[in-house]
Design an enzyme around this catalytic site. Structure first.
Site, short mmCIF file in Angstrom:
data_model
loop_
_atom_site.label_atom_id
_atom_site.label_comp_id
_atom_site.label_asym_id
_atom_site.label_seq_id
_atom_site.Cartn_x
_atom_site.Cartn_y
_atom_site.Cartn_z
N GLN A 59 0.87 -1.17 0.00
CA GLN A 59 0.00 0.00 0.00
C GLN A 59 0.91 1.23 0.00
O GLN A 59 1.45 1.60 1.04
CB GLN A 59 -0.90 0.00 1.23
CG GLN A 59 -1.68 -1.30 1.44
CD GLN A 59 -2.81 -1.48 0.45
OE1 GLN A 59 -3.70 -0.63 0.34
NE2 GLN A 59 -2.80 -2.58 -0.29
N GLY A 118 -11.85 2.83 3.53
CA GLY A 118 -10.84 1.97 2.94
C GLY A 118 -9.92 2.68 1.96
O GLY A 118 -10.07 3.86 1.65
N HIS A 119 -8.97 1.91 1.45
CA HIS A 119 -7.95 2.47 0.56
C HIS A 119 -8.55 2.93 -0.77
O HIS A 119 -9.51 2.34 -1.28
CB HIS A 119 -6.80 1.49 0.32
CG HIS A 119 -7.22 0.14 -0.19
ND1 HIS A 119 -6.39 -0.95 -0.16
CD2 HIS A 119 -8.38 -0.31 -0.72
CE1 HIS A 119 -7.01 -1.99 -0.68
NE2 HIS A 119 -8.21 -1.63 -1.03
N ASN A 120 -8.00 4.01 -1.28
CA ASN A 120 -8.37 4.59 -2.59
C ASN A 120 -9.77 5.20 -2.63
O ASN A 120 -10.24 5.60 -3.69
CB ASN A 120 -8.28 3.57 -3.73
CG ASN A 120 -6.93 2.89 -3.81
OD1 ASN A 120 -5.90 3.51 -3.53
ND2 ASN A 120 -6.93 1.62 -4.15
N SER A 130 -11.82 1.92 -2.91
CA SER A 130 -12.02 2.45 -4.27
C SER A 130 -13.44 2.91 -4.55
O SER A 130 -13.80 3.15 -5.71
CB SER A 130 -11.59 1.42 -5.33
OG SER A 130 -10.22 1.11 -5.19
#
Length: 354
Positions: free
Chosen positions: A217, A258-260, A278
């Protein structure tokens, strides 16, 4: 309620001056010199307090109200007792929020924990390569890592950890125990106690023997100006792109992002919401408590999502959705009504057979 020493009353603001500051009309000009010192709910407001009323449902509470003034719209002004001055406004809720900011400015962001003189505590660690503008406050046990930059007027609470290279803008408050890494933070941002920003996102690929292999990450978290992030909320850094929180967005306690994920401007996200990686959230989106948002979907501008909903697919701009799976609110409410009716019919048949 007994005297609250955590937030003592203001020294006093003339009601006429307060009306002008709020853009409200004082219906009785002779009350302009009365002093207002605090905010309170209608039912227990006393002399020196200001309260607000949004509907006639609060009418019974006026029986015990001794407030100096009340904020309400034109339709409600006639039911206010004569001893209470009316500040008439079509936006009573917003005006009350502004009144609170005037009368209780210390409550607008987490307070300093220690009483020692402002500046950098001798009990904090600040890396020699860190750059802090004048007026930064760093409380005991905070850790400021290598190449960190912190803007003027920012407060760093006790136990805060700023990882290497983190950039914090001006007039921010990073409250006790918050932790940031791989993050760029704008101006006037508030992080409440225990917030964690910039840790690994949850990313794994299938392993050779049925297990999981960690995916690196290496993105960042970008938090724009005037964002507020609640206690124990977690915001993961991007996998290879950035996780972005848009200007003016307010995030409650215990939210997982969460990520993105990219969240637009001026959104409101309530406690226990989970947003998977995402997802794209537009501007002005409101998400009720404990809703779950699937990854890799798009929520359009101005969408409203009911509490406890499960959103599994894109939602067009301006829509109101609810339920699991989330669907247009009219469909959700119709389904709830049908299920309620079926349940009532089953109960009736069971009763008839007994």
């Amino acid at each position: 309620m007994e005297q609250n020493w955590f937030f003592p009353p203001h020294d006093g603001v003339r009601l006429g001056d307060l009306a002008n500051a709020l853009g409200a009309e004082l219906l009785d000009p002779s009350a302009a010199a009365r002093m207002v010192r605090n905010v309170a709910p209608v039912y227990r407001a006393k002399d020196g307090d200001i309260c607000y009323m949004l509907s006639r449902k609060s009418k019974s509470e006026l029986e015990t109200c001794q407030a100096t003034a009340i904020l309400c719209d034109k339709a409600l002004a006639s039911i206010v007792p004569a001893h209470i001055a009316v500040l008439q406004t079509s936006r009573a809720h917003m005006a009350f929020a502004l009144a609170g900011e005037i009368l209780q400015p210390a409550a607008m962001r987490p307070a300093l924990t220690t009483s020692e003189p402002a500046g950098i505590s001798a009990l904090a660690y600040v890396d020699p390569t860190a750059r802090l503008e004048p007026g930064v406050v760093v409380e005991p046990m905070a850790v400021i890592g290598a190449d960190v930059e912190v803007g003027a007027g920012t407060r760093i609470g006790p136990g805060v950890v700023l990882g290497p290279g983190v950039k914090i803008g001006r007039d921010c408050t990073i409250a006790a125990g918050a932790k940031l890494q791989c993050a760029l933070v704008g101006n006037r941002v508030i992080l409440h106690p225990g917030a964690s920003v910039g840790q690994d996102g949850f990313g794994y690929g299938p392993g050779p023997k049925g297990g999981m292999v960690k995916i690196v990450q290496v993105g960042r978290v970008i938090i724009q100006d005037d964002v507020e992030i609640g206690a124990n909320t977690t915001i993961d850094r991007g996998t290879m792109d950035d996780t972005v929180i848009g200007e003016g967005t307010k995030i409650d306690n215990q939210v997982q992002i969460g990520h993105n994920v990219r969240i637009g401007r001026h959104c409101g996200i309530v406690s226990k919401v989970g947003i998977a990686g995402s997802a794209r959230i537009g501007d002005g989106v409101m998400i009720g408590g404990a809703a779950g948002i699937n990854g890799h979907i798009t929520i359009g501008d101005g969408v409203q999502i009911a509490a406890m909903s499960g959103v599994v697919a894109d939602i067009p701009a301006g829509e109101r959705y609810g339920g699991i799976p989330a669907r247009p609110m009219r469909d959700f409410l119709r389904d709830v009504a049908e299920m309620t009716m079926r349940s009532a019919n089953r109960s009736k048949k069971t009763g008839d057979n007994e």
